[in-house]
Write an enzyme that holds these catalytic residues in place. Sequence first.
Site, PDB file in Angstrom:
ATOM      1  CE1 TYR A   1      -6.120  -7.933  -7.495  1.00  0.00           C
ATOM      2  CE2 TYR A   1      -6.146  -8.583  -5.325  1.00  0.00           C
ATOM      3  CZ  TYR A   1      -5.893  -7.809  -6.168  1.00  0.00           C
ATOM      4  OH  TYR A   1      -5.639  -6.415  -5.583  1.00  0.00           O
TER       5      TYR A   1
ATOM      6  CE  LYS B   1      -7.050  -0.626   4.325  1.00  0.00           C
ATOM      7  NZ  LYS B   1      -8.106  -1.138   3.656  1.00  0.00           N
TER       8      LYS B   1
ATOM      9  NE  ARG C   1      -3.712  -2.108   2.775  1.00  0.00           N
ATOM     10  CZ  ARG C   1      -3.454  -3.242   3.412  1.00  0.00           C
ATOM     11  NH1 ARG C   1      -2.316  -3.451   3.958  1.00  0.00           N
ATOM     12  NH2 ARG C   1      -4.312  -4.393   3.227  1.00  0.00           N
TER      13      ARG C   1
END
Length: 326
Positions: free
Chosen positions: A300, A196, A172
């Site tokens: 995905y 996160k 990220r």
Amino acid sequence: MKQAYVDDCPYYLDDFLTNMKVVKDRSDRTEEAYFIDIRTFLRYLNVKHHAVPAETPFNKIKIKETPIEWLECFSLNDAYVYLKYLKDERNNSTKTRARKCSALKQFYVYLCQKAKIISNNPLDDLELPHINQALPKYLSLEQSLELLRNIDSKNQVRDYCIITLFLNCGMRLSELVGLNLSDYSRDNRTLRVLGKGRKERIIYLNDACVSALDEYIDTTRPHVEQTAIFLSANKTRINKRRVQQIVDEQLQRAGLSNLGITTHKLRHTAATLMYQHGGVDTLVLKDILGHKSIATTEIYTHLSDENIKKAMESNPLSEEIEKKKK
């Protein structure tokens, strides 16, 4: 949290945010996001109960004195009326309404089960707005190579390293700018990243990443008393906005600026390339990306399904349909 937020925070909301911060170890950014979402709800209650003049702009409504009794008497039907208000009056998207709904449900769980400030939770059965899951945008293998081969700037080695990490590791933006020199182990060829919810994970680096990092750190990174790996022109930790600018500039140089690609889309690209070309299992991919749920990673697999469909349609016999005999 910003002082303006603290000054306008009712005691029961302050308790909830403290619980999020201390017990659940949420970041400052997450704490502020919850405050903003719940503030919208409390402002709505002030409008609903005619506690402010009708001409008061919504964003000027103070919530500090919002009575807890208003939350106690709030019903499940009231919650659906509130969601309709967010859609019709606030023009909130389905995704935004779902997020605010989720924050509100957690808030009520705390008030009822943890703090026991209210006697019952009217939102137990509140359903979140359904979000249609869109397939993420990403660069193809050829486009990714084109991007890497065309990187050119005053800080070319640094910028090449940044984009190499995005495309290979799927990290990220916040994780990349937060990297410190102490997070990089040359011996183990790993990076420690803070994801996160302040969750640490270890990323194992391939040859491309090790080469790019070593070249940047050893040759062009300024030798200053700075813990950050990536530095700006001012020799301070590079910020998110500058990294986004770097990616935008290099996408433009490679002729890829019209595809809607962002730093987060480079994360999608890394995941897609690993899944489609590397044969990486979704459970392994989940750990690499730092996803909390496998459901997030499974997007995905849908991208792969689309490729399978296209492959079938590209078969030279796909249009050879038997003609009806007359």
